[in-house]
Design a protein around this motif. Structure first.
Motif, short mmCIF file in Angstrom:
data_model
loop_
_atom_site.label_atom_id
_atom_site.label_comp_id
_atom_site.label_asym_id
_atom_site.label_seq_id
_atom_site.Cartn_x
_atom_site.Cartn_y
_atom_site.Cartn_z
N VAL A 40 0.81 -1.21 0.00
CA VAL A 40 0.00 0.00 0.00
C VAL A 40 0.84 1.26 0.00
O VAL A 40 0.32 2.37 -0.11
N ALA A 41 2.16 1.13 0.16
CA ALA A 41 3.02 2.31 0.21
C ALA A 41 4.45 1.90 -0.13
O ALA A 41 4.79 0.70 -0.09
N GLY A 42 5.25 2.89 -0.42
CA GLY A 42 6.64 2.63 -0.80
C GLY A 42 7.43 1.96 0.31
O GLY A 42 8.41 1.25 0.06
N MET A 43 6.98 2.16 1.57
CA MET A 43 7.78 1.64 2.68
C MET A 43 7.53 0.16 2.98
O MET A 43 8.29 -0.47 3.71
N VAL A 44 6.45 -0.40 2.41
CA VAL A 44 6.07 -1.77 2.79
C VAL A 44 7.21 -2.79 2.66
O VAL A 44 7.48 -3.56 3.58
N VAL A 68 -1.26 -0.53 -4.38
CA VAL A 68 -2.71 -0.63 -4.57
C VAL A 68 -3.38 -0.32 -3.23
O VAL A 68 -3.01 -0.86 -2.20
N ARG A 69 -4.32 0.60 -3.29
CA ARG A 69 -5.13 0.90 -2.09
C ARG A 69 -6.59 0.86 -2.51
O ARG A 69 -6.95 1.45 -3.53
N THR A 70 -7.41 0.19 -1.70
CA THR A 70 -8.80 0.11 -2.10
C THR A 70 -9.82 0.73 -1.15
O THR A 70 -10.98 0.79 -1.49
N GLU A 87 1.64 4.87 -8.43
CA GLU A 87 3.07 4.69 -8.16
C GLU A 87 3.48 5.70 -7.11
O GLU A 87 3.09 6.86 -7.17
N MET A 88 4.29 5.23 -6.18
CA MET A 88 4.75 6.13 -5.14
C MET A 88 6.26 6.28 -5.21
O MET A 88 6.99 5.29 -5.18
N LEU A 89 6.69 7.52 -5.36
CA LEU A 89 8.12 7.80 -5.37
C LEU A 89 8.55 8.02 -3.92
O LEU A 89 7.86 8.71 -3.17
N PHE A 153 0.15 11.75 11.42
CA PHE A 153 0.82 10.62 12.03
C PHE A 153 0.54 9.46 11.10
O PHE A 153 -0.60 9.17 10.77
N TRP A 154 1.59 8.78 10.61
CA TRP A 154 1.36 7.81 9.53
C TRP A 154 1.75 6.39 9.94
O TRP A 154 2.77 6.17 10.57
N ALA A 155 0.92 5.44 9.54
CA ALA A 155 1.22 4.02 9.78
C ALA A 155 0.72 3.21 8.61
O ALA A 155 -0.29 3.55 7.99
N TRP A 196 3.42 15.35 -1.23
CA TRP A 196 4.55 14.58 -0.69
C TRP A 196 4.37 14.42 0.82
O TRP A 196 4.06 15.40 1.51
N ASN A 197 4.56 13.23 1.27
CA ASN A 197 4.44 12.96 2.70
C ASN A 197 5.79 12.47 3.22
O ASN A 197 6.35 11.50 2.70
N LEU A 198 6.30 13.16 4.24
CA LEU A 198 7.58 12.75 4.83
C LEU A 198 7.28 12.14 6.21
O LEU A 198 6.77 12.83 7.09
N VAL A 199 7.53 10.86 6.34
CA VAL A 199 7.23 10.21 7.63
C VAL A 199 8.53 10.02 8.42
O VAL A 199 9.52 9.53 7.89
N PHE A 200 8.47 10.46 9.66
CA PHE A 200 9.63 10.31 10.53
C PHE A 200 9.39 9.04 11.36
O PHE A 200 8.90 9.08 12.48
N ILE A 219 13.59 7.32 7.94
CA ILE A 219 12.81 8.20 7.08
C ILE A 219 12.10 7.37 6.02
O ILE A 219 12.67 6.44 5.45
N ASP A 220 10.81 7.73 5.81
CA ASP A 220 10.02 7.11 4.73
C ASP A 220 9.25 8.23 4.07
O ASP A 220 8.43 8.87 4.73
N THR A 221 9.53 8.54 2.83
CA THR A 221 8.74 9.59 2.19
C THR A 221 7.99 9.00 1.02
O THR A 221 8.38 7.98 0.47
N GLY A 222 6.90 9.66 0.65
CA GLY A 222 6.10 9.15 -0.44
C GLY A 222 5.47 10.28 -1.24
O GLY A 222 4.82 11.16 -0.67
N MET A 223 5.72 10.27 -2.54
CA MET A 223 5.13 11.27 -3.42
C MET A 223 4.42 10.52 -4.54
O MET A 223 5.03 9.71 -5.24
N1 SER Z 1 4.40 5.86 3.89
C1 SER Z 1 4.00 7.21 3.62
C2 SER Z 1 2.78 7.29 2.75
O1 SER Z 1 2.44 6.34 2.10
C3 SER Z 1 5.14 7.95 2.99
O2 SER Z 1 5.79 7.15 2.07
O3 SER Z 1 2.17 8.30 2.68
#
Ligand code: SER
Length: 875
Positions: A40-44, A68-70, A87-89, A153-155, A196-200, A219-223
């Motif tokens: 669901v995200a670049g960090m998975v 993919v997010r539904t 696509e998440m950069l 706050f992101w999870a 763009w979301n920057l997760v600490f 760091i996990d960021t997603g654009m």
């Molecule tokens: N994990 C965060 C998000 O999906 C940043 O990559 O928004």
């Protein structure tokens, strides 16, 4: 103007220059992660690195990740920016840099590389995150443009790594806003776009919701690529970017409509284009449409696409041509769209065809139901009805809801969920039991500490090793005594853990004072091997030296089956075609099971040909060798791979001469000759486009042929025939039996007729009613009924009770003719009669049947009939 492809490359290059390793996108199927259905995200793919379950092989990485997010499925097409697939950069730090670097880099990239004017930008932070605020200010953001937002706050899911975050927004201008008074940064409309979301990442959340600091700050960021493309290309929605237009145009063309001409059509075009992208990429990663988990997500999206296409007036299959547009645009960045083309097209076409048919049937059914509801003035469809549509016609409940919505109706979701839950629970019960054992937190902790258990069992059948840990019921123990079942960790092991379809080894462990039977071995996410064992004598202690020895006979049988599976795969491809893909397998000491993609049953000749190729390959006694190499190299060399192998991985390639080359971690014979005779036992369908073959090899094949031989020899002896002639002789016998059966039934009919005539001569009369009660010679209920019918035709007004013994039981039939005669009821009469023989029964007023248990009482029961009939007449 930058294209989507350029924007993807620019991002990766920028972070590469900042010391990040560019990695290809991981699969949409999260690896070893039971908490997530889809990526669901670049960090998975990096969760194990953040949690330090696995030591990160590099400190920084950057990716364009397929996601993919539904949850927002319903929103797709209605807004400018929601998608199922996107696509998440992202740039990632695994305990390396933190906010001080992530923030200024993001700002530099947005304002200096992409050159988005500062006046258009806003930033949000987690309210208590003063550090972040200061760093943004230092990077050049004006203080009044930094907004605190408690939602920052992101999870990735309910559990796992998480942390406060900070987002960059672009103001797209008033014209794009909702024009409501007070529309400003934070408004939900399309004016302010989060890019763009920057997760600490600094916490881990457990099942109870408790946050514990992660070992290191990350760091996990997603654009979102589609979003940034819409900004950079200056278009109104993501759908107007070059990432979507070709597919939208293609679908519009098929439908004969124009994009941006009619809002209803536009919505459908957007939904279809989004969904076709999603299903293409999901299939490319090996997800198969089915009714569970991610397969269900795929099916649901695919079906939604078909339905929206129908709304546009597309009635013919269209997914294949739509996929081709996507393949053309994306296979440069995602070669799996080409590599897995056959698999994708087979499933797209099959699903589409099947759904068209069910759609028609189900729609009709639903419309009938709606009519009924409307007639009764109701507006809610019962949950079980919706579940029936889902189970029988494959209607996703969301689809049912949407179709009802068009007519102002809803589904009772509570009772739907109950019906679905009951169904699911039954299926899930078993797999959950296993998980409960493996996931005890203490056990997980220990496994993490120990890491991968080296496997020495390719070459050796036993090893002198050491007990690293003992767990009973998930609790750590120092020693474990006789009779107890225990999970054992070893320093190294010769035991193969269940994987790649090959079952685990079994065997024994011996210390100087104790012995345990190893029942099963499994691999945990950390690569630690869990040996489930039972102590048979003495006491096992942690730290003791142990002699671990696998069961050689079982292992050899399993190994033969595994090697035979590789030959089978090649043989199937050469007989059926290259589209054949492995879809699962089971390799055990008893047999092999191989599931594969193919769309029709194999003929007997086809199966023979496959079996022939395998056995020839065995007889050639080709050498078998395993080599380790990077995945990329293995793929280039043409090795057959399953889906889901991960980038960067070293893989093991198993060669059998030049005949077969497959990625495989299993155990194999040294030369194909060791496999022995291979015999296919069965072939059959197991689902849409999926077939299954079961086969045996080596000793198992010998055992099978011996059993067969014994049977044939016995039959031959009984027939006094030559073994190879039994077929002909049995055929002759069967013809004879059929002739005899015909003769018998003719004789029986004659007999029955005679019996009927005899009975008619013995009609008794009770109060003017004719009564026939008799025990007759008829072997089954059907014959009894026929006889009763013959008698009925001859009686004017009367009661017939017939009984017969058959296979140690009693059958009765009663007829009252004409119906209702003097208030008599066949069901009531027969109940009384049958009771005498210890039975029960009942039936209609004119005709009833019953069974009894005691044949010796049949005569008595029949004798009592007149009294019973008389009894009913008096009432
Ligand atoms: N994990 C965060 C998000 O999906 C940043 O990559 O928004």
């Amino acid at each position: 103007m930058y294209s989507g492809n350029q924007l993807r490359d620019m991002f990766l290059k920028y972070f590469e220059a900042k010391g990040h390793k560019i990695l290809p996108s991981a699969s949409l199927i999260p690896k070893d992660d039971p908490t997530l259905l889809l990526t669901v995200a670049g960090m998975v793919p990096f969760k194990p690195y953040f949690q330090r379950r696995v030591e990160p092989p590099f400190p920084r990485a950057t990716t364009a990740q397929k996601c993919v997010r539904t949850p927002d499925l319903e929103e797709v097409g209605k807004t400018a920016r929601h998608h199922t697939y996107f696509e998440m950069l992202g740039n990632f730090s695994f305990g390396d840099y933190f906010k001080n670097e992530a923030i200024p880099w993001a700002w530099e990239y947005i304002t200096e590389v992409l050159k988005i004017p500062v006046e258009k930008l806003w930033v949000t932070i987690y309210p208590e995150d003063d550090d972040a605020k200061k760093i943004w200010e230092k990077a050049g953001v004006k203080s009044e443009r930094i907004i605190g937002d408690p939602e920052n706050f992101w999870a990735a899911g309910p559990t796992g790594p998480c942390g406060p975050c900070s987002e960059i927004y672009v103001d797209l201008g008033e014209a794009r806003g909702c024009n409501k008074p007070g529309c400003a940064m934070g408004c939900d409309c399309d004016r302010f776009l989060e890019i763009w979301n920057l997760v600490f990442m600094q916490y881990n959340r457990d099942e109870a919701g408790v946050l514990t600091p992660l070992p290191k700050q990350n760091i996990d960021t997603g654009m979102g690529l589609e979003r940034i493309a819409s900004v950079m290309q200056g278009v109104e929605t993501n759908f107007d970017t070059d990432l979507f237009r070709p597919i939208i145009d293609h679908v519009a063309n098929l439908a004969g409509v124009k994009y941006k001409n009619n809002p209803k059509n536009d919505l459908a075009l957007k939904v279809v284009s989004d969904h076709v992208r999603a299903v293409s990429f999901m299939l490319a990663d090996g997800i198969r449409p089915n009714n569970e988990g991610r397969g269900y997500v795929l099916r649901r999206i695919l079906r939604r696409a078909v339905r929206y296409a129908k709304l546009l007036g597309i009635d013919k299959p269209f997914l294949e041509s739509a996929f081709q547009v996507i393949q053309k645009d994306y296979s440069h960045a995602y070669p799996e769209l080409k590599e897995n083309e056959n698999f994708i097209l087979n499933h797209l076409n099959l699903e589409e065809k099947n759904f068209q048919a069910t759609l028609e049937q189900g729609t009709q059914l639903l419309q009938d139901k709606v009519k009924e509801l409307l007639k009764q003035g109701e507006t809610v469809l019962a949950g079980p009805d919706a579940f029936y549509l889902y189970e029988t016609y494959g209607f996703p409940v969301e689809l049912t809801e949407e179709m009802l919505e068009e007519q102002g109706l809803t589904v009772d979701m509570v009772s739907f969920q109950t019906a679905a839950e009951e169904h699911r629970l039954r299926a899930k019960e078993q797999s959950q039991q296993m998980r409960a054992v493996v996931e005890s937190p203490e056990l997980m902790e220990k496994a993490k500490l120990l890491g991968r258990t080296p496997f020495v069992g390719y070459e050796r059948l036993s090893a002198t090793t050491r007990i690293e840990g003992l767990f009973v019921g998930g609790e750590e123990k120092q020693d474990v005594g006789e009779g107890e079942e225990v999970m054992v960790f070893l320093t190294e092991t010769p035991f193969y853990a269940e994987s790649g379809g090959q079952v685990s080894d079994r065997g024994v462990m011996r210390t100087s004072r104790a012995e345990a039977r190893v029942l099963e071995v499994k691999k945990g996410v950390t690569g630690t091997l869990y040996h489930r064992a039972q102590v048979t004598t003495g006491v096992l202690h942690v730290g003791e030296t142990v002699e671990a020895e696998i069961d050689l006979v079982e292992r050899q049988a399993t190994t033969r089956h595994h090697s035979a599976t590789h030959l089978l795969q090649v043989a199937l491809r050469s007989v059926l075609g290259e589209h054949v893909q492995q879809a699962g397998s089971l390799v055990s000491p008893e047999r092999l099971r191989f599931d594969f993609t193919h769309f029709s049953a194999l003929s007997t000749e086809g199966l023979r040909a496959v079996e022939g190729i395998i056995n020839e390959a065995v007889l050639k006694n080709m050498p078998v060798a395993a080599t380790e190499m990077p995945l990329k190299e293995a793929k280039l060399s043409g090795a057959t791979a399953l889906f889901g192998e991960k980038y960067g991985e070293t893989v093991r390639v198993v060669n059998m001469g030049l005949f077969s080359k497959e990625l495989c971690g299993g155990t194999h014979v040294k030369n194909t000759g060791e496999i022995g005779l291979v015999k296919i036992l069965s072939e059959g369908g197991i689902g849409a486009g999926l077939r299954r073959i079961e086969a045996i090899a080596g000793i198992e094949a010998l055992t099978y042929f011996r059993a067969l031989d014994d049977q044939v020899m016995e039959v031959a002896q009984n027939l006094k025939a030559q073994p190879l002639e039994v077929g002909k002789r049995v055929h002759g016998l069967m013809t004879q039996v059929k002739d005899l059966e015909r003769e018998i039934s003719q004789l029986q009919a004659k007999l029955a007729k005679n019996e009927v005539e005899g009975l008619l001569k013995r009609v008794a009369e009770i109060d003017g009613i004719q009564v026939i009660a008799a025990a007759v010679h008829v072997s089954d209920m059907e014959g009894l009924r026929q006889m009763a019918d013959l008698l009925r035709a001859k009686l004017k007004a009367g009661v017939i009770v017939l009984g017969a013994t058959s296979e140690g039981k009693v059958n009765f039939v009663t007829v009252v003719s004409p119906t209702g005669l003097s208030g008599l009821h066949a069901g009531q009469i027969i109940k009384e009669v049958a009771k005498i023989t210890g039975g029960s029964g009942g039936g209609r007023p004119d005709m009833a049947q019953a069974g009894g248990k005691d044949p010796s009482k049949l005569g008595e029961a029949i004798d009592r009939v007149p009294t019973i009939v008389r009894g009913f007449l008096k009432k």
